[in-house]
Design an enzyme around this catalytic site. Sequence first.
Site, PDB file in Angstrom:
ATOM      1  N   ASP A 117       0.813  -1.206   0.000  1.00  0.00           N
ATOM      2  CA  ASP A 117       0.000   0.000   0.000  1.00  0.00           C
ATOM      3  C   ASP A 117       0.858   1.272   0.000  1.00  0.00           C
ATOM      4  OD1 ASP A 117      -2.515  -1.187  -0.052  1.00  0.00           O
ATOM      5  OD2 ASP A 117      -2.523  -1.484   2.120  1.00  0.00           O
ATOM      6  N   HIS A 269      -0.055  -7.662  -1.523  1.00  0.00           N
ATOM      7  CA  HIS A 269      -1.352  -8.329  -1.598  1.00  0.00           C
ATOM      8  C   HIS A 269      -1.996  -8.088  -2.955  1.00  0.00           C
ATOM      9  CE1 HIS A 269      -2.052  -4.299   0.081  1.00  0.00           C
ATOM     10  NE2 HIS A 269      -3.244  -4.324  -0.485  1.00  0.00           N
ATOM     11  N   ARG A 284     -11.811  -0.201   5.879  1.00  0.00           N
ATOM     12  CA  ARG A 284     -10.366  -0.259   6.040  1.00  0.00           C
ATOM     13  C   ARG A 284      -9.816   0.986   6.711  1.00  0.00           C
ATOM     14  NH1 ARG A 284      -5.964  -0.436   1.072  1.00  0.00           N
ATOM     15  NH2 ARG A 284      -5.322   1.621   1.753  1.00  0.00           N
TER      16      ARG A 284
END
Length: 332
Positions: A117, A269, A284
Amino acid sequence: MNTPIYSFQGRPIVSEHAGITVTRVGPNLGAEITGVDLRRPISDEVRDAIEEALAENELIILRNQDISSDSLMDFGRRFGELTVHPFAPRDENVSALIKFRNDETNPPFRTDVWHSDETFRKEPPKATILVAKEVPAIGGDTMFASMSAAFDGLSDRMQQFISGLEAIHDFKPFRELFDDSEEDRKNVMRWEQMYPPAVHPVVRVHPVTGRKVLFVNPQFTVAIKNMDERESKSLLDILFQQAQIPEYQFRHHWAPHTLIMWDNRSTQHYAVNDYFPQRRYMERVTIKGGPVTGIERADPENVRKAIRRTAGRPRSAHGKPQAPTTPETVKV
């Protein structure tokens, strides 16, 4: 019949800390935590145990956590400051809360690419927490890859070659959100001023475990610094493929009220987009990270090698095949 295995790679499969149980569910990453109810505040001791389990296992799973958005944010704040994703679909009232409501009319945007991320930031996030509110009957899994195991799996020569190199990261997928109008071009320029290309070491050192991590990803990494474009592309293609090796992966199948937390410093991911026209609703929060620290060069003597994981395997009962001394006739 297989005999029970109580330890692997020197770590127990089941351990208990501060009243919680940590059960490893994958050889290279992934552990389930039980004994925690996130509807209530957690103690400092439990927080420390969870943070230790996260660093050690890189991905933790807590099931049956029917929690509110406020409880999710409260849990996230126990591990650091919450950050705001500049391009994600945020809650109208709480900017740190991301709501993913995806179906056939609103497909997810560029999540089916291996990535860590927000590595386009100077200081990428420390960790991300995701909780399932509504999941499809079939499909919609999330895959994770241990990038510390991915680094270990490289040859000594490659480890030494890439240690000390730096890579350039950019918010390139989000550029697709803008068109070629003059207004959007100016808008993109403003974003570029806020988030100029970030330079991170290709191999980072995890600040807690000290493990070496392969820290490039195909979503945000655009080039190796000070390398010819052709050489850069060839090297990155090789390194990107490490996340695709099944032995380094864990595939998470969602159930309602499941919460997962992944260490963004050591994992990548990939959200599998195979569930349309079914609905998938997730919430999230993201936890602020710190500087990315690299290394000058790898020391092969101190790097855990993937080959060592197979050292304890028993010999095959079939023995070694012997080549025939004379040509054999094929029987039909």
